[in-house]
Write a protein that holds these residues in place. Structure first.
Motif, PDB file in Angstrom:
ATOM      1  N   ARG A  59       0.867  -1.186   0.000  1.00 14.52           N
ATOM      2  CA  ARG A  59       0.000   0.000   0.000  1.00 14.52           C
ATOM      3  C   ARG A  59       0.897   1.227   0.000  1.00 14.52           C
ATOM      4  NH1 ARG A  59      -5.122   0.973   0.548  1.00 14.52           N
ATOM      5  NH2 ARG A  59      -5.602  -1.123   1.268  1.00 14.52           N
ATOM      6  N   LEU A  60       0.691   2.065  -1.011  1.00 19.02           N
ATOM      7  CA  LEU A  60       1.427   3.313  -1.172  1.00 19.02           C
ATOM      8  C   LEU A  60       0.426   4.441  -0.989  1.00 19.02           C
ATOM      9  CD1 LEU A  60       3.241   2.180  -4.421  1.00 19.02           C
ATOM     10  CD2 LEU A  60       4.152   2.082  -2.098  1.00 19.02           C
ATOM     11  N   ASP A  61       0.319   4.955   0.239  1.00 18.25           N
ATOM     12  CA  ASP A  61      -0.750   5.860   0.628  1.00 18.25           C
ATOM     13  C   ASP A  61      -2.083   5.183   0.324  1.00 18.25           C
ATOM     14  OD1 ASP A  61       0.757   7.910   1.804  1.00 18.25           O
ATOM     15  OD2 ASP A  61       1.041   8.939  -0.093  1.00 18.25           O
ATOM     16  N   ASP A  62      -2.787   5.596  -0.740  1.00 10.66           N
ATOM     17  CA  ASP A  62      -4.097   5.017  -1.049  1.00 10.66           C
ATOM     18  C   ASP A  62      -4.068   4.006  -2.193  1.00 10.66           C
ATOM     19  OD1 ASP A  62      -5.343   6.500   0.936  1.00 10.66           O
ATOM     20  OD2 ASP A  62      -5.616   8.215  -0.388  1.00 10.66           O
ATOM     21  N   LYS A  63      -2.915   3.772  -2.756  1.00 10.00           N
ATOM     22  CA  LYS A  63      -2.806   2.839  -3.882  1.00 10.00           C
ATOM     23  C   LYS A  63      -2.386   1.464  -3.370  1.00 10.00           C
ATOM     24  CE  LYS A  63      -0.697   2.187  -8.379  1.00 10.00           C
ATOM     25  NZ  LYS A  63       0.132   2.761  -9.428  1.00 10.00           N
ATOM     26  N   LEU A  64      -3.041   0.414  -3.860  1.00 13.30           N
ATOM     27  CA  LEU A  64      -2.723  -0.949  -3.457  1.00 13.30           C
ATOM     28  C   LEU A  64      -2.175  -1.714  -4.658  1.00 13.30           C
ATOM     29  CD1 LEU A  64      -2.868  -3.003  -1.136  1.00 13.30           C
ATOM     30  CD2 LEU A  64      -5.116  -3.643  -1.993  1.00 13.30           C
ATOM     31  N   VAL A  65      -1.013  -2.343  -4.475  1.00 11.78           N
ATOM     32  CA  VAL A  65      -0.372  -3.116  -5.527  1.00 11.78           C
ATOM     33  C   VAL A  65      -0.193  -4.542  -5.016  1.00 11.78           C
ATOM     34  CG1 VAL A  65       1.660  -3.312  -7.015  1.00 11.78           C
ATOM     35  CG2 VAL A  65       0.872  -1.060  -6.294  1.00 11.78           C
ATOM     36  N   ARG A  66      -0.590  -5.522  -5.821  1.00 15.52           N
ATOM     37  CA  ARG A  66      -0.422  -6.937  -5.478  1.00 15.52           C
ATOM     38  C   ARG A  66       0.755  -7.483  -6.270  1.00 15.52           C
ATOM     39  NH1 ARG A  66      -5.112  -8.641  -2.920  1.00 15.52           N
ATOM     40  NH2 ARG A  66      -6.848  -7.200  -3.176  1.00 15.52           N
ATOM     41  N   LEU A  67       1.678  -8.099  -5.537  1.00 18.23           N
ATOM     42  CA  LEU A  67       2.901  -8.620  -6.144  1.00 18.23           C
ATOM     43  C   LEU A  67       3.155 -10.037  -5.643  1.00 18.23           C
ATOM     44  CD1 LEU A  67       5.095  -5.459  -5.470  1.00 18.23           C
ATOM     45  CD2 LEU A  67       3.941  -6.041  -7.605  1.00 18.23           C
ATOM     46  N   GLN A  68       3.998 -10.776  -6.349  1.00 16.66           N
ATOM     47  CA  GLN A  68       4.347 -12.116  -5.891  1.00 16.66           C
ATOM     48  C   GLN A  68       5.701 -12.537  -6.432  1.00 16.66           C
ATOM     49  OE1 GLN A  68       1.255 -14.724  -7.189  1.00 16.66           O
ATOM     50  NE2 GLN A  68       1.696 -14.494  -9.348  1.00 16.66           N
ATOM     51  N   ASP A  69       6.358 -13.382  -5.637  1.00 18.60           N
ATOM     52  CA  ASP A  69       7.589 -14.021  -6.091  1.00 18.60           C
ATOM     53  C   ASP A  69       7.221 -15.090  -7.092  1.00 18.60           C
ATOM     54  OD1 ASP A  69       9.601 -12.681  -4.710  1.00 18.60           O
ATOM     55  OD2 ASP A  69       9.408 -13.940  -2.941  1.00 18.60           O
ATOM     56  N   PRO A  70       7.998 -15.359  -8.055  1.00 15.68           N
ATOM     57  CA  PRO A  70       9.297 -14.798  -8.415  1.00 15.68           C
ATOM     58  C   PRO A  70       9.184 -13.687  -9.452  1.00 15.68           C
ATOM     59  CG  PRO A  70       8.950 -16.755  -9.718  1.00 15.68           C
ATOM     60  CD  PRO A  70       7.709 -16.562  -8.869  1.00 15.68           C
ATOM     61  N   TYR A  71       8.039 -13.035  -9.531  1.00 17.28           N
ATOM     62  CA  TYR A  71       7.772 -12.077 -10.600  1.00 17.28           C
ATOM     63  C   TYR A  71       8.078 -10.634 -10.221  1.00 17.28           C
ATOM     64  CZ  TYR A  71       5.161 -16.205 -12.028  1.00 17.28           C
ATOM     65  OH  TYR A  71       4.797 -17.488 -12.342  1.00 17.28           O
ATOM     66  N   LEU A  72       8.863 -10.407  -9.169  1.00 13.80           N
ATOM     67  CA  LEU A  72       9.175  -9.050  -8.730  1.00 13.80           C
ATOM     68  C   LEU A  72      10.247  -8.422  -9.613  1.00 13.80           C
ATOM     69  CD1 LEU A  72       9.463  -9.578  -4.872  1.00 13.80           C
ATOM     70  CD2 LEU A  72       7.485  -8.751  -6.154  1.00 13.80           C
ATOM     71  N   THR A  73      10.083  -7.128  -9.889  1.00 14.56           N
ATOM     72  CA  THR A  73      11.159  -6.383 -10.540  1.00 14.56           C
ATOM     73  C   THR A  73      12.198  -6.043  -9.475  1.00 14.56           C
ATOM     74  OG1 THR A  73      10.184  -4.213 -10.130  1.00 14.56           O
ATOM     75  CG2 THR A  73       9.507  -5.355 -12.164  1.00 14.56           C
ATOM     76  N   GLU A  74      13.346  -5.588  -9.884  1.00 16.55           N
ATOM     77  CA  GLU A  74      14.392  -5.200  -8.931  1.00 16.55           C
ATOM     78  C   GLU A  74      13.903  -4.038  -8.052  1.00 16.55           C
ATOM     79  OE1 GLU A  74      17.526  -5.431  -6.629  1.00 16.55           O
ATOM     80  OE2 GLU A  74      17.100  -6.854  -8.219  1.00 16.55           O
ATOM     81  N   ASP A  75      13.176  -3.077  -8.628  1.00 19.44           N
ATOM     82  CA  ASP A  75      12.640  -1.958  -7.849  1.00 19.44           C
ATOM     83  C   ASP A  75      11.653  -2.450  -6.792  1.00 19.44           C
ATOM     84  OD1 ASP A  75      14.069   0.000  -9.272  1.00 19.44           O
ATOM     85  OD2 ASP A  75      12.510   0.081 -10.818  1.00 19.44           O
ATOM     86  N   GLN A  76      10.791  -3.375  -7.162  1.00 16.64           N
ATOM     87  CA  GLN A  76       9.815  -3.920  -6.224  1.00 16.64           C
ATOM     88  C   GLN A  76      10.517  -4.661  -5.090  1.00 16.64           C
ATOM     89  OE1 GLN A  76       7.615  -6.161  -9.099  1.00 16.64           O
ATOM     90  NE2 GLN A  76       6.139  -4.513  -9.462  1.00 16.64           N
ATOM     91  N   ARG A  77      11.493  -5.480  -5.434  1.00 11.20           N
ATOM     92  CA  ARG A  77      12.225  -6.248  -4.419  1.00 11.20           C
ATOM     93  C   ARG A  77      12.957  -5.315  -3.457  1.00 11.20           C
ATOM     94  NH1 ARG A  77      12.686 -11.276  -4.234  1.00 11.20           N
ATOM     95  NH2 ARG A  77      12.316 -11.609  -6.447  1.00 11.20           N
ATOM     96  N   GLN A  78      13.578  -4.280  -3.992  1.00 11.13           N
ATOM     97  CA  GLN A  78      14.316  -3.329  -3.156  1.00 11.13           C
ATOM     98  C   GLN A  78      13.365  -2.586  -2.210  1.00 11.13           C
ATOM     99  OE1 GLN A  78      16.758  -0.577  -5.332  1.00 11.13           O
ATOM    100  NE2 GLN A  78      17.444   0.476  -3.496  1.00 11.13           N
ATOM    101  N   LEU A  79      12.218  -2.170  -2.710  1.00  9.11           N
ATOM    102  CA  LEU A  79      11.244  -1.476  -1.877  1.00  9.11           C
ATOM    103  C   LEU A  79      10.739  -2.391  -0.760  1.00  9.11           C
ATOM    104  CD1 LEU A  79       9.512   1.089  -1.435  1.00  9.11           C
ATOM    105  CD2 LEU A  79       7.766  -0.022  -2.829  1.00  9.11           C
ATOM    106  N   ILE A  80      10.349  -3.599  -1.098  1.00 12.48           N
ATOM    107  CA  ILE A  80       9.841  -4.553  -0.109  1.00 12.48           C
ATOM    108  C   ILE A  80      10.906  -4.844   0.941  1.00 12.48           C
ATOM    109  CG2 ILE A  80       9.174  -6.980   0.206  1.00 12.48           C
ATOM    110  CD1 ILE A  80       7.686  -6.660  -2.546  1.00 12.48           C
ATOM    111  N   ASP A  81      12.131  -5.114   0.507  1.00  9.84           N
ATOM    112  CA  ASP A  81      13.212  -5.416   1.449  1.00  9.84           C
ATOM    113  C   ASP A  81      13.482  -4.235   2.376  1.00  9.84           C
ATOM    114  OD1 ASP A  81      13.464  -7.929   0.354  1.00  9.84           O
ATOM    115  OD2 ASP A  81      15.270  -7.455  -0.805  1.00  9.84           O
ATOM    116  N   THR A  82      13.456  -3.023   1.842  1.00  6.22           N
ATOM    117  CA  THR A  82      13.720  -1.831   2.653  1.00  6.22           C
ATOM    118  C   THR A  82      12.659  -1.663   3.733  1.00  6.22           C
ATOM    119  OG1 THR A  82      14.829  -0.710   0.814  1.00  6.22           O
ATOM    120  CG2 THR A  82      14.015   0.673   2.614  1.00  6.22           C
ATOM    121  N   VAL A  83      11.389  -1.813   3.368  1.00  9.73           N
ATOM    122  CA  VAL A  83      10.315  -1.631   4.335  1.00  9.73           C
ATOM    123  C   VAL A  83      10.355  -2.728   5.391  1.00  9.73           C
ATOM    124  CG1 VAL A  83       7.811  -1.568   4.673  1.00  9.73           C
ATOM    125  CG2 VAL A  83       8.839  -0.379   2.730  1.00  9.73           C
TER     126      VAL A  83
END
Length: 88
Positions: A59-83
């Motif tokens: 959830r990015l403020d009011d936006k919801l994004v559904r993601l799953q392994d192994p289909y993450l982009t590098e940006d998505q993986r970095q964001l998830i790992d950071t949080v």
């Protein structure tokens, strides 16, 4: 920007939720840009779930994004790992 990541699935099937507020962080602008890039590709759309793979609700403020392994982009993986790491 408030970024909340909920991770479910995996071998144990557990759930973990972590949030991070970017406005008070020195790297806040970089994280917000990463969030914009990560939300451009909905990694779960039309993809078959992988057994024991992680699934993410980001959830990015009011936006919801559904993601799953192994289909993450590098940006998505970095964001998830950071949080998830910052909240540990």
């Amino acid at each position: 920007m408030l970024i909340t990541v909920t991770r479910t699935g995996g071998f144990a099937g557990g759930e973990r939720t972590a949030s991070l507020e970017t406005t008070c962080r020195a790297d806040g602008p970089a994280l917000e840009r990463l969030a914009e890039l990560a939300s451009d590709d909905d990694g779960a759309a039309g993809r078959t779930p992988v057994p024991d793979g992680f699934r993410y609700l980001v959830r990015l403020d009011d936006k919801l994004v559904r993601l799953q392994d192994p289909y993450l982009t590098e940006d998505q993986r970095q964001l998830i790992d950071t949080v998830l790491t910052a909240a540990a």
